[in-house]
Write a protein that holds these residues in place. Structure first.
Motif, PDB file in Angstrom:
ATOM      1  N   HIS A  92      -5.638  -4.899  12.322  1.00 32.52           N
ATOM      2  CA  HIS A  92      -4.874  -5.069  11.083  1.00 32.52           C
ATOM      3  C   HIS A  92      -5.311  -6.294  10.276  1.00 32.52           C
ATOM      4  O   HIS A  92      -5.214  -6.288   9.047  1.00 32.52           O
ATOM      5  CB  HIS A  92      -3.375  -5.130  11.367  1.00 32.52           C
ATOM      6  N   LEU A  93      -5.792  -7.335  10.939  1.00 30.80           N
ATOM      7  CA  LEU A  93      -6.288  -8.500  10.202  1.00 30.80           C
ATOM      8  C   LEU A  93      -7.524  -8.121   9.400  1.00 30.80           C
ATOM      9  O   LEU A  93      -7.637  -8.435   8.209  1.00 30.80           O
ATOM     10  CB  LEU A  93      -6.590  -9.657  11.146  1.00 30.80           C
ATOM     11  N   THR A  94      -8.442  -7.406  10.024  1.00 28.57           N
ATOM     12  CA  THR A  94      -9.632  -6.926   9.320  1.00 28.57           C
ATOM     13  C   THR A  94      -9.239  -5.958   8.204  1.00 28.57           C
ATOM     14  O   THR A  94      -9.778  -6.024   7.100  1.00 28.57           O
ATOM     15  CB  THR A  94     -10.599  -6.234  10.301  1.00 28.57           C
ATOM     16  N   GLY A 124       0.847  -1.176   0.000  1.00 28.91           N
ATOM     17  CA  GLY A 124       0.000   0.000   0.000  1.00 28.91           C
ATOM     18  C   GLY A 124       0.889   1.234   0.000  1.00 28.91           C
ATOM     19  O   GLY A 124       2.113   1.123  -0.046  1.00 28.91           O
ATOM     20  N   ASP A 125       0.294   2.402   0.080  1.00 29.41           N
ATOM     21  CA  ASP A 125       1.088   3.629   0.102  1.00 29.41           C
ATOM     22  C   ASP A 125       1.926   3.751   1.371  1.00 29.41           C
ATOM     23  O   ASP A 125       3.057   4.216   1.327  1.00 29.41           O
ATOM     24  CB  ASP A 125       0.191   4.868  -0.018  1.00 29.41           C
ATOM     25  N   ARG A 126       1.353   3.325   2.514  1.00 24.28           N
ATOM     26  CA  ARG A 126       2.042   3.528   3.795  1.00 24.28           C
ATOM     27  C   ARG A 126       2.481   2.248   4.484  1.00 24.28           C
ATOM     28  O   ARG A 126       3.260   2.316   5.437  1.00 24.28           O
ATOM     29  CB  ARG A 126       1.154   4.331   4.742  1.00 24.28           C
ATOM     30  N   MET A 127       1.976   1.097   4.060  1.00 25.88           N
ATOM     31  CA  MET A 127       2.367  -0.157   4.709  1.00 25.88           C
ATOM     32  C   MET A 127       2.158  -1.326   3.768  1.00 25.88           C
ATOM     33  O   MET A 127       1.589  -1.172   2.684  1.00 25.88           O
ATOM     34  CB  MET A 127       1.617  -0.362   6.024  1.00 25.88           C
ATOM     35  N   LEU A 128       2.610  -2.499   4.202  1.00 27.76           N
ATOM     36  CA  LEU A 128       2.428  -3.740   3.459  1.00 27.76           C
ATOM     37  C   LEU A 128       1.304  -4.546   4.094  1.00 27.76           C
ATOM     38  O   LEU A 128       1.034  -4.404   5.292  1.00 27.76           O
ATOM     39  CB  LEU A 128       3.723  -4.556   3.471  1.00 27.76           C
ATOM     40  N   TYR A 129       0.667  -5.398   3.299  1.00 31.44           N
ATOM     41  CA  TYR A 129      -0.456  -6.214   3.763  1.00 31.44           C
ATOM     42  C   TYR A 129      -0.246  -7.661   3.325  1.00 31.44           C
ATOM     43  O   TYR A 129       0.141  -7.900   2.179  1.00 31.44           O
ATOM     44  CB  TYR A 129      -1.780  -5.726   3.156  1.00 31.44           C
ATOM     45  N   ILE A 130      -0.522  -8.616   4.207  1.00 30.01           N
ATOM     46  CA  ILE A 130      -0.480 -10.031   3.857  1.00 30.01           C
ATOM     47  C   ILE A 130      -1.901 -10.484   3.559  1.00 30.01           C
ATOM     48  O   ILE A 130      -2.809 -10.278   4.372  1.00 30.01           O
ATOM     49  CB  ILE A 130       0.122 -10.878   4.999  1.00 30.01           C
ATOM     50  N   HIS A 131      -2.094 -11.099   2.403  1.00 25.22           N
ATOM     51  CA  HIS A 131      -3.417 -11.591   2.029  1.00 25.22           C
ATOM     52  C   HIS A 131      -3.744 -12.797   2.919  1.00 25.22           C
ATOM     53  O   HIS A 131      -3.092 -13.839   2.816  1.00 25.22           O
ATOM     54  CB  HIS A 131      -3.431 -12.000   0.557  1.00 25.22           C
ATOM     55  N   PRO A 132      -4.741 -12.666   3.802  1.00 21.55           N
ATOM     56  CA  PRO A 132      -5.029 -13.749   4.746  1.00 21.55           C
ATOM     57  C   PRO A 132      -5.505 -15.035   4.091  1.00 21.55           C
ATOM     58  O   PRO A 132      -5.312 -16.120   4.642  1.00 21.55           O
ATOM     59  CB  PRO A 132      -6.102 -13.170   5.664  1.00 21.55           C
ATOM     60  N   GLY A 133      -6.059 -14.963   2.903  1.00 21.19           N
ATOM     61  CA  GLY A 133      -6.515 -16.159   2.216  1.00 21.19           C
ATOM     62  C   GLY A 133      -5.421 -16.868   1.439  1.00 21.19           C
ATOM     63  O   GLY A 133      -5.535 -18.052   1.127  1.00 21.19           O
ATOM     64  N   ASP A 134      -4.346 -16.159   1.129  1.00 20.03           N
ATOM     65  CA  ASP A 134      -3.254 -16.732   0.348  1.00 20.03           C
ATOM     66  C   ASP A 134      -2.061 -17.151   1.198  1.00 20.03           C
ATOM     67  O   ASP A 134      -1.233 -17.942   0.760  1.00 20.03           O
ATOM     68  CB  ASP A 134      -2.778 -15.740  -0.716  1.00 20.03           C
ATOM     69  N   VAL A 140      -8.895  -4.488   2.566  1.00 19.08           N
ATOM     70  CA  VAL A 140      -8.095  -3.862   1.513  1.00 19.08           C
ATOM     71  C   VAL A 140      -7.920  -4.813   0.326  1.00 19.08           C
ATOM     72  O   VAL A 140      -7.966  -4.397  -0.828  1.00 19.08           O
ATOM     73  CB  VAL A 140      -6.718  -3.419   2.076  1.00 19.08           C
ATOM     74  N   LEU A 141      -7.707  -6.089   0.623  1.00 20.20           N
ATOM     75  CA  LEU A 141      -7.401  -7.039  -0.452  1.00 20.20           C
ATOM     76  C   LEU A 141      -8.632  -7.694  -1.061  1.00 20.20           C
ATOM     77  O   LEU A 141      -8.534  -8.362  -2.088  1.00 20.20           O
ATOM     78  CB  LEU A 141      -6.420  -8.090   0.062  1.00 20.20           C
ATOM     79  N   SER A 142      -9.795  -7.471  -0.482  1.00 19.28           N
ATOM     80  CA  SER A 142     -11.030  -8.010  -1.041  1.00 19.28           C
ATOM     81  C   SER A 142     -11.280  -7.372  -2.407  1.00 19.28           C
ATOM     82  O   SER A 142     -11.335  -6.159  -2.545  1.00 19.28           O
ATOM     83  CB  SER A 142     -12.199  -7.716  -0.100  1.00 19.28           C
ATOM     84  N   GLY A 143     -11.377  -8.192  -3.415  1.00 21.99           N
ATOM     85  CA  GLY A 143     -11.641  -7.677  -4.757  1.00 21.99           C
ATOM     86  C   GLY A 143     -10.399  -7.269  -5.528  1.00 21.99           C
ATOM     87  O   GLY A 143     -10.479  -6.974  -6.711  1.00 21.99           O
ATOM     88  N   HIS A 144      -9.246  -7.237  -4.864  1.00 18.70           N
ATOM     89  CA  HIS A 144      -7.997  -6.902  -5.568  1.00 18.70           C
ATOM     90  C   HIS A 144      -7.506  -8.156  -6.276  1.00 18.70           C
ATOM     91  O   HIS A 144      -7.624  -9.245  -5.733  1.00 18.70           O
ATOM     92  CB  HIS A 144      -6.946  -6.398  -4.567  1.00 18.70           C
ATOM     93  N   PRO A 145      -6.963  -8.032  -7.481  1.00 16.18           N
ATOM     94  CA  PRO A 145      -6.443  -9.221  -8.161  1.00 16.18           C
ATOM     95  C   PRO A 145      -5.453  -9.973  -7.273  1.00 16.18           C
ATOM     96  O   PRO A 145      -4.650  -9.356  -6.583  1.00 16.18           O
ATOM     97  CB  PRO A 145      -5.743  -8.648  -9.403  1.00 16.18           C
ATOM     98  N   ASP A 146      -5.526 -11.284  -7.281  1.00 19.44           N
ATOM     99  CA  ASP A 146      -4.653 -12.115  -6.445  1.00 19.44           C
ATOM    100  C   ASP A 146      -3.244 -12.188  -7.013  1.00 19.44           C
ATOM    101  O   ASP A 146      -2.712 -13.265  -7.268  1.00 19.44           O
ATOM    102  CB  ASP A 146      -5.226 -13.532  -6.313  1.00 19.44           C
ATOM    103  N   GLU A 147      -2.645 -11.055  -7.209  1.00 19.37           N
ATOM    104  CA  GLU A 147      -1.289 -10.998  -7.738  1.00 19.37           C
ATOM    105  C   GLU A 147      -0.661  -9.674  -7.300  1.00 19.37           C
ATOM    106  O   GLU A 147      -1.099  -8.609  -7.742  1.00 19.37           O
ATOM    107  CB  GLU A 147      -1.333 -11.085  -9.265  1.00 19.37           C
ATOM    108  N   PRO A 148       0.339  -9.723  -6.426  1.00 21.75           N
ATOM    109  CA  PRO A 148       0.974  -8.490  -5.968  1.00 21.75           C
ATOM    110  C   PRO A 148       1.486  -7.608  -7.096  1.00 21.75           C
ATOM    111  O   PRO A 148       1.496  -6.383  -6.981  1.00 21.75           O
ATOM    112  CB  PRO A 148       2.127  -8.988  -5.090  1.00 21.75           C
ATOM    113  N   SER A 149       1.880  -8.207  -8.225  1.00 18.88           N
ATOM    114  CA  SER A 149       2.381  -7.402  -9.336  1.00 18.88           C
ATOM    115  C   SER A 149       1.272  -6.616 -10.026  1.00 18.88           C
ATOM    116  O   SER A 149       1.548  -5.807 -10.912  1.00 18.88           O
ATOM    117  CB  SER A 149       3.107  -8.289 -10.346  1.00 18.88           C
ATOM    118  N   ALA A 150       0.016  -6.816  -9.612  1.00 14.69           N
ATOM    119  CA  ALA A 150      -1.107  -6.068 -10.193  1.00 14.69           C
ATOM    120  C   ALA A 150      -1.078  -4.603  -9.780  1.00 14.69           C
ATOM    121  O   ALA A 150      -1.871  -3.811 -10.257  1.00 14.69           O
ATOM    122  CB  ALA A 150      -2.434  -6.702  -9.792  1.00 14.69           C
TER     123      ALA A 150
END
Length: 104
Positions: free
Chosen positions: A68-70, A29-39, A75-85
């Protein structure tokens, strides 16, 4: 149980964890990183390389970081499942945190 990146990452984003993750489930993200809980495969490779101790198993998060888990899930809901997106928008609660001073 997935790993979660907490408040210590805000305005740091060291990115070492991204290189260690074998399943590419860490998003920027702009200010932090996020781990996709489903991946996240719960391997723990990211935790020891974080220089600011921001990464915890979800069931061991400090109480003040539970949100942060929520945040990552939302944040990642609906985002393509690819960090390079591309970058994800920071969670609203992250955007409201005061900026950390520059360590320089």
């Amino acid at each position: 149980m997935a790993y979660v990146i907490g408040t210590n990452c805000v305005d740091v984003k060291d990115r070492t964890c991204i290189d260690e993750c074998p399943v590419d489930c860490i998003y920027e993200g702009d200010r932090m990183l996020y781990i996709h809980p489903g991946d996240c495969v719960d391997c723990g490779a990211c935790e020891p390389v974080c220089p600011v101790q921001a990464i915890y198993p979800a069931d061991s998060l400090p109480p003040e970081w539970q949100w942060h888990l929520t945040a990552a899930t939302e944040v990642l809901s609906g985002h393509p499942d690819e960090p390079s997106a591309g970058p994800v928008p920071d969670h609203r609660d992250v955007t409201l945190l005061p900026p950390k001073p520059d360590p320089a």
